[in-house]
Design a protein around this motif. Structure first.
Motif, PDB file in Angstrom:
ATOM      1  N   LEU A  99     -23.363  -7.128  20.828  1.00 39.97           N
ATOM      2  CA  LEU A  99     -23.625  -6.173  19.753  1.00 39.97           C
ATOM      3  C   LEU A  99     -23.062  -6.678  18.428  1.00 39.97           C
ATOM      4  CD1 LEU A  99     -22.933  -2.719  21.462  1.00 39.97           C
ATOM      5  CD2 LEU A  99     -25.093  -3.927  21.178  1.00 39.97           C
ATOM      6  N   PHE A 100     -21.891  -7.333  18.489  1.00 34.81           N
ATOM      7  CA  PHE A 100     -21.291  -7.837  17.251  1.00 34.81           C
ATOM      8  C   PHE A 100     -22.199  -8.875  16.598  1.00 34.81           C
ATOM      9  CE2 PHE A 100     -18.616 -10.813  14.882  1.00 34.81           C
ATOM     10  CZ  PHE A 100     -17.996  -9.929  14.008  1.00 34.81           C
ATOM     11  N   ALA A 101     -22.852  -9.695  17.420  1.00 39.01           N
ATOM     12  CA  ALA A 101     -23.763 -10.697  16.866  1.00 39.01           C
ATOM     13  C   ALA A 101     -24.898 -10.027  16.097  1.00 39.01           C
ATOM     14  CB  ALA A 101     -24.328 -11.565  17.992  1.00 39.01           C
ATOM     15  N   LEU A 120     -19.595  -0.234  16.484  1.00 46.44           N
ATOM     16  CA  LEU A 120     -19.018  -1.235  17.371  1.00 46.44           C
ATOM     17  C   LEU A 120     -17.789  -0.702  18.093  1.00 46.44           C
ATOM     18  CD1 LEU A 120     -19.313  -4.185  18.294  1.00 46.44           C
ATOM     19  CD2 LEU A 120     -17.760  -4.823  16.457  1.00 46.44           C
ATOM     20  N   THR A 121     -16.957   0.059  17.391  1.00 45.05           N
ATOM     21  CA  THR A 121     -15.710   0.544  17.996  1.00 45.05           C
ATOM     22  C   THR A 121     -15.909   1.834  18.779  1.00 45.05           C
ATOM     23  OG1 THR A 121     -15.164   1.639  15.899  1.00 45.05           O
ATOM     24  CG2 THR A 121     -14.284  -0.560  16.259  1.00 45.05           C
ATOM     25  N   VAL A 122     -16.503   2.837  18.143  1.00 44.84           N
ATOM     26  CA  VAL A 122     -16.635   4.148  18.787  1.00 44.84           C
ATOM     27  C   VAL A 122     -17.597   4.091  19.966  1.00 44.84           C
ATOM     28  CG1 VAL A 122     -17.334   6.543  18.450  1.00 44.84           C
ATOM     29  CG2 VAL A 122     -16.055   5.356  16.667  1.00 44.84           C
ATOM     30  N   ASP A 123     -18.734   3.419  19.803  1.00 44.55           N
ATOM     31  CA  ASP A 123     -19.701   3.357  20.896  1.00 44.55           C
ATOM     32  C   ASP A 123     -19.137   2.620  22.098  1.00 44.55           C
ATOM     33  OD1 ASP A 123     -21.470   4.770  19.438  1.00 44.55           O
ATOM     34  OD2 ASP A 123     -22.882   3.152  19.064  1.00 44.55           O
ATOM     35  N   ILE A 124     -18.455   1.498  21.869  1.00 42.98           N
ATOM     36  CA  ILE A 124     -17.885   0.749  22.983  1.00 42.98           C
ATOM     37  C   ILE A 124     -16.796   1.569  23.677  1.00 42.98           C
ATOM     38  CG2 ILE A 124     -16.551  -1.283  23.618  1.00 42.98           C
ATOM     39  CD1 ILE A 124     -19.432  -1.906  23.073  1.00 42.98           C
ATOM     40  N   THR A 125     -15.987   2.273  22.888  1.00 44.68           N
ATOM     41  CA  THR A 125     -14.955   3.130  23.484  1.00 44.68           C
ATOM     42  C   THR A 125     -15.585   4.235  24.309  1.00 44.68           C
ATOM     43  OG1 THR A 125     -13.484   2.693  21.606  1.00 44.68           O
ATOM     44  CG2 THR A 125     -12.986   4.601  22.974  1.00 44.68           C
ATOM     45  N   THR A 126     -16.688   4.788  23.830  1.00 44.91           N
ATOM     46  CA  THR A 126     -17.385   5.840  24.571  1.00 44.91           C
ATOM     47  C   THR A 126     -17.991   5.303  25.854  1.00 44.91           C
ATOM     48  OG1 THR A 126     -17.908   6.975  22.496  1.00 44.91           O
ATOM     49  CG2 THR A 126     -19.198   7.586  24.426  1.00 44.91           C
ATOM     50  N   VAL A 189     -20.589  15.707  16.580  1.00 43.89           N
ATOM     51  CA  VAL A 189     -19.432  14.805  16.697  1.00 43.89           C
ATOM     52  C   VAL A 189     -19.793  13.422  16.167  1.00 43.89           C
ATOM     53  CG1 VAL A 189     -17.930  13.615  18.337  1.00 43.89           C
ATOM     54  CG2 VAL A 189     -18.385  16.054  18.618  1.00 43.89           C
ATOM     55  N   ASP A 190     -20.965  12.951  16.550  1.00 42.26           N
ATOM     56  CA  ASP A 190     -21.423  11.634  16.131  1.00 42.26           C
ATOM     57  C   ASP A 190     -21.572  11.557  14.613  1.00 42.26           C
ATOM     58  OD1 ASP A 190     -22.239   9.101  17.361  1.00 42.26           O
ATOM     59  OD2 ASP A 190     -24.154   9.488  16.387  1.00 42.26           O
ATOM     60  N   ALA A 191     -22.228  12.565  14.037  1.00 41.92           N
ATOM     61  CA  ALA A 191     -22.456  12.569  12.586  1.00 41.92           C
ATOM     62  C   ALA A 191     -21.143  12.705  11.821  1.00 41.92           C
ATOM     63  CB  ALA A 191     -23.406  13.701  12.208  1.00 41.92           C
ATOM     64  N   ALA A 192     -20.247  13.576  12.306  1.00 42.75           N
ATOM     65  CA  ALA A 192     -18.968  13.772  11.624  1.00 42.75           C
ATOM     66  C   ALA A 192     -18.109  12.509  11.697  1.00 42.75           C
ATOM     67  CB  ALA A 192     -18.223  14.952  12.251  1.00 42.75           C
ATOM     68  N   SER A 193     -18.156  11.818  12.825  1.00 39.65           N
ATOM     69  CA  SER A 193     -17.407  10.567  12.953  1.00 39.65           C
ATOM     70  C   SER A 193     -17.924   9.521  11.978  1.00 39.65           C
ATOM     71  CB  SER A 193     -17.512  10.053  14.395  1.00 39.65           C
ATOM     72  OG  SER A 193     -16.865   8.813  14.535  1.00 39.65           O
ATOM     73  N   ASP A 194     -19.260   9.411  11.888  1.00 35.33           N
ATOM     74  CA  ASP A 194     -19.856   8.470  10.931  1.00 35.33           C
ATOM     75  C   ASP A 194     -19.453   8.825   9.502  1.00 35.33           C
ATOM     76  OD1 ASP A 194     -21.046   7.065  12.906  1.00 35.33           O
ATOM     77  OD2 ASP A 194     -23.069   7.849  12.590  1.00 35.33           O
ATOM     78  N   ALA A 195     -19.570  10.125   9.167  1.00 41.51           N
ATOM     79  CA  ALA A 195     -19.273  10.564   7.803  1.00 41.51           C
ATOM     80  C   ALA A 195     -17.813  10.289   7.447  1.00 41.51           C
ATOM     81  CB  ALA A 195     -19.583  12.053   7.661  1.00 41.51           C
ATOM     82  N   MET A 196     -16.912  10.561   8.382  1.00 44.31           N
ATOM     83  CA  MET A 196     -15.493  10.364   8.098  1.00 44.31           C
ATOM     84  C   MET A 196     -15.182   8.886   7.848  1.00 44.31           C
ATOM     85  SD  MET A 196     -12.183  11.514  10.345  1.00 44.31           S
ATOM     86  CE  MET A 196     -12.446  10.262  11.584  1.00 44.31           C
ATOM     87  N   ARG A 197     -15.728   8.003   8.659  1.00 43.50           N
ATOM     88  CA  ARG A 197     -15.450   6.580   8.488  1.00 43.50           C
ATOM     89  C   ARG A 197     -16.095   6.031   7.224  1.00 43.50           C
ATOM     90  NH1 ARG A 197     -13.694   3.499  13.069  1.00 43.50           N
ATOM     91  NH2 ARG A 197     -13.026   4.873  14.746  1.00 43.50           N
TER      92      ARG A 197
END
Length: 561
Positions: A99-101, A120-126, A189-197
């Motif tokens: 995914l990083f590539a 990359l971080t949140v999805d992999i952690t999930t 949750v997904d949208a709020a996480s994106d917005a916050m970052r």
């Protein structure tokens, strides 16, 4: 659920040995814990009865079994943590690299770095919860349930029937947790996480300007507002998980009470011995912990599905871009299709969006034709430009450049054939010459001055002491917005492309400057085709044809006059 299954299969295929090894080792502490309670209950009760009645009891064998089970449970719990996490991290490490590539390539093409980092971080952690919180707990619950049913049936029919009933209740609870999963909250949750970052990244990057103009507090408040929305959405999930866990505990306590009743009745009728009945009751005490483990994974399944969908879509994009890539020359005379650019049934939606921004869009641009894309804000105009330049890849349909599908072009030849002029051209912290030679590294000074002359910027640069060697600040510091746009235009004049894409190139310019920039471009472009994202009358009037994007599906009509 098919996406989850597809992800599980891909992890299984990645490393079959560690996949099954993690499950088998996780079964050890679960089985040891259940047996430890059962054998301990039987042994303590039997020892007490033997002491009261004077009957001989071999205490060494049960004691050794209990010690062995205690050691197995402790060692198994440690081994479970090591091996299940190792199986997960082996797969996710490989997935993260893949995914990083893709994300690194997208970031180089203008993607938001904060959003890509979040993915990359949140999805992999999930995604680590798929194996750890879904696969392993569900397999353990099924194996333990089947084993206990077999044991109960060999001991007592009433006990086995009651056990079957309560296990069916737990199964129904699992289905309710899956079928009633809150997908809307997961998207929040997904949208709020994106917005916050994203807001936090903007705050960090622009803190200097925000501090100067007094916007620092407001920007911080927007980050905190996104954080509050994220906390609220996560709180809804947590409350639902708590309710399901509460129901699971209630089912477990009800099961325990009924087991106690049946065991007391069975001992009073002589069907069961007191030590065996005690052991059976204690075994039931261990079940809520084992059978309740999958609930948290099922509650958070919608968030997991979103992460899986994005990762699988990214993998598909990577395969499409790399799998059949062949070197395509600048001209493909053998192809009978004369259109420079064709969209054939193209559909596209952004990850996490409820609806597609484009659906079944079909259009084409002939050689030398100027086609304008118009429509209300948010209807997908810029998405069309991104798809035409392969900065994004369509979900369905084909984008065809000069008779060859766009995904099959290698990067070098593609960028020689397509140039994008946007409303926010990036000017590097480098000399004027270096900024121009991005388009043509071999261009001599005379060619650079000629391009600047065509863009009506030569006089401005020649008045600077160092001329072409004048160093421009970051973002074009030292030039006005219109002059930055003209410098980007001069870049384009150093190329000879088959297709130019103008993404609201004149936006933000005054009428006279906009007219001059557009006229100079159209005069220069020669026989090249032009795809123009437009909403100004100036741009629409310059087009040979207008494609009007409205509510899906898009329709096409010829521009009057």
């Amino acid at each position: 659920m098919s996406l989850v299954w597809q992800f599980v299969v891909s992890q299984y295929k990645h490393d079959r040995l560690h996949f099954w090894l993690g499950i088998l080792v996780a079964l050890l502490p679960a089985a040891a814990g259940v047996l430890l309670l059962g054998v301990s209950g039987w042994f303590i009760t039997a020892a007490a009865i033997a002491g009261l009645s004077g009957v001989f009891l071999n205490i060494f064998v049960p004691s050794a079994i209990i010690r062995a089970l205690a050691i197995a449970r402790t060692a198994g719990r440690y081994g479970e943590r090591v091996l299940t996490h190792d199986a997960t991290f082996r797969f996710l490490t490989d997935l993260r690299n893949r995914l990083f590539a893709v994300y690194a390539d997208r970031g180089a093409k203008g993607g938001r770095s904060a959003l890509l980092l979040n993915r990359l971080t949140v999805d992999i952690t999930t995604l680590d919860s798929v194996y750890l919180r879904l696969v392993v707990p569900l397999v353990l619950a099924i194996l333990v349930a089947v084993a206990l049913l077999a044991i109960w049936m060999s001991i007592s029919v009433p006990l086995s029937l009651m056990g079957f009933f309560f296990l069916a209740v737990w199964a129904a609870l699992f289905w309710f947790a899956y079928a009633g999963a809150d997908r809307k909250t997961a998207r929040r949750v997904d949208a709020a996480s994106d917005a916050m970052r994203l807001r936090a990244a903007d705050l960090a990057a622009g803190r200097r300007d925000l501090a100067i103009y007094g916007g620092l507090e407001g920007a911080a408040d927007r980050v905190l507002a996104a954080d509050r929305k994220l906390a609220q959405a996560e709180d809804i999930e947590e409350r639902r998980a708590d309710r399901l866990n509460g129901i699971s505990l209630f089912v477990g306590q009800s099961f325990l009470a009924m087991t106690l009743f049946i065991c007391v009745w069975s001992t009073s009728t002589g069907v069961l011995s007191v030590p065996l009945a005690t052991g059976l009751v204690l075994v039931v005490m261990a079940l809520p912990e084992i059978l309740g483990q999958p609930l948290l994974g099922l509650v958070r399944l919608p968030r997991t599905v979103l992460a899986i969908r994005r990762s699988l879509a990214t993998e598909a994009d990577r395969s499409r871009e790399q799998g059949g890539a062949t070197s395509v020359g600048e001209h493909d005379a053998s192809d009978p299709d004369k259109a420079v650019l064709r969209f054939v049934g193209v559909s596209f939606h952004y990850p996490g969006a409820k609806r597609k921004v484009l659906e079944n869009l079909s259009m084409q641009i002939e050689p030398g034709e100027v086609v304008a894309i118009a429509g209300r804000s948010g209807c997908g105009k810029s998405t069309v430009a991104a798809l035409a330049s392969r900065l994004r890849v369509s979900d369905e349909g084909q984008v065809i450049l000069k008779g060859r599908e766009l995904a099959l072009w290698d990067e070098q030849h593609l960028r020689r054939s397509v140039t994008v002029l946007s409303q926010r051209p990036y000017i590097f912290n480098d000399t004027v010459a270096a900024n121009l030679r991005i388009a043509n590294a071999e261009a001599g000074d005379s060619e650079l001055w000629s391009a600047l002359e065509k863009a009506a910027l030569a006089d401005r640069i020649s008045k600077k002491r160092n001329g072409l060697q004048t160093v421009l600040g970051e973002g074009g510091l030292g030039l006005s917005g219109g002059e930055c746009r003209r410098l980007a235009l001069a870049r384009a004049f150093l190329t000879r492309q088959d297709l130019f894409i103008l993404d609201e190139m004149t936006e933000g310019l005054d009428a006279q400057t906009a007219s001059d920039v557009l006229a100079r471009f159209l005069e220069f472009r020669g026989g090249a085709a032009v795809l123009m994202i437009a909403h100004k009358k100036l741009e629409l009037d310059a087009a040979d044809r207008v494609v009007q994007l409205q509510e899906m599906p898009a329709r096409q009509y010829a521009h009057p006059g």
